[in-house]
Design a protein around this motif. Structure first.
Motif, PDB file in Angstrom:
ATOM      1  N   THR A 192      -6.151  -6.170   2.469  1.00  0.00           N
ATOM      2  CA  THR A 192      -6.950  -5.194   3.216  1.00  0.00           C
ATOM      3  C   THR A 192      -8.442  -5.509   3.203  1.00  0.00           C
ATOM      4  N   SER A 193      -8.996  -5.737   2.026  1.00  0.00           N
ATOM      5  CA  SER A 193     -10.438  -5.988   1.936  1.00  0.00           C
ATOM      6  C   SER A 193     -10.827  -7.273   2.664  1.00  0.00           C
ATOM      7  N   ARG A 194     -10.001  -8.295   2.542  1.00  0.00           N
ATOM      8  CA  ARG A 194     -10.282  -9.564   3.215  1.00  0.00           C
ATOM      9  C   ARG A 194     -10.138  -9.426   4.729  1.00  0.00           C
ATOM     10  N   THR A 196     -10.577  -6.729   6.450  1.00  0.00           N
ATOM     11  CA  THR A 196     -11.701  -5.912   6.904  1.00  0.00           C
ATOM     12  C   THR A 196     -12.978  -6.736   7.028  1.00  0.00           C
ATOM     13  N   ILE A 197     -13.230  -7.574   6.044  1.00  0.00           N
ATOM     14  CA  ILE A 197     -14.440  -8.412   6.073  1.00  0.00           C
ATOM     15  C   ILE A 197     -14.421  -9.356   7.260  1.00  0.00           C
TER      16      ILE A 197
END
Length: 216
Positions: A192-194, A196-197
């Motif tokens: 998720t974080s990757r 999103t970035i």
């Protein structure tokens, strides 16, 4: 008589004692040394002026680059991320075109790093659904990397419309990757974080490319 003889002997010694005379040559050597020192000082001052001038030009260049970066990032939806990612490459900043190029390159490097991370996750994942989702994500990131590579190549001809199409396509891939994990209740995406970035980096790059295209 004895005192007179001693006095005569003393006068004779003083008369015959060798005396050292300062000659014109010696004075000339002193003048030469002083002249050399004066020239050395002048050279040093000249060198200092050159160093100062070079430093001044460097500071001016950095100031111009900061201005260009700030102007470009103000046009993006994620301004702080934009400034942080571009300033690592400030030496390559010359105009909006170069900032756009850097922004796309940053997105590309981020995508390749995530692709490597996906491969690491696949090597240890045993649950079938998660493993398959990671496989699908890997394919998506392959597409994103390919699109970003093509967009970097398109900068050579300044094909801004083509670059925008490729970056926009690359931005869809991490979103699709995230969706795979939402197809089964109870599963959370490990990316998720990757994802999103990368979406944010592509969004910023797209905005800067549009800005550069408008001022070409």
């Amino acid at each position: 008589m004895k005192h007179i003889s001693c006095l005569f002997f003393l006068l004779l010694i003083l008369t015959l004692w060798p005396r050292r005379t300062l000659t014109t040559n010696e004075f000339g050597d002193s003048d030469n040394i002083f002249d050399q020192s004066r020239r050395t000082l002048t050279d040093d001052i000249g060198d200092s002026d050159n160093i100062l001038d070079q430093s001044r030009r460097t500071l001016t260049t950095v100031g111009d680059s900061d201005h260009i970066i700030n102007r470009a990032c103000e046009a993006t939806p994620y301004k702080d991320l934009c400034k942080a990612s571009i300033k690592d490459n400030i030496e390559a900043v010359a105009d909006l075109y170069s900032v756009a190029n850097i922004a796309v390159k940053v997105a590309y490097l981020n995508a390749t790093d995530t692709q490597e991370h996906v491969k690491e996750l696949l090597s240890t994942e045993t649950e079938a659904f998660v493993h398959q989702s990671l496989m699908d994500c890997s394919a998506n990131y392959d597409d994103a990397i390919g699109n970003l590579e093509d967009s970097m190549a398109a900068f050579e001809s300044k094909g801004y419309d083509h670059i925008q199409t490729l970056v926009a396509a690359a931005m869809v891939d991490p979103q699709t990757c995230e969706d795979y994990f939402n197809e089964s209740p109870g599963h959370t995406s490990p990316l998720t974080s990757r994802n999103t970035i990368l979406v944010k980096l592509c969004s910023n790059a797209l905005a800067i490319v549009k800005l550069a295209a408008a001022e070409k």
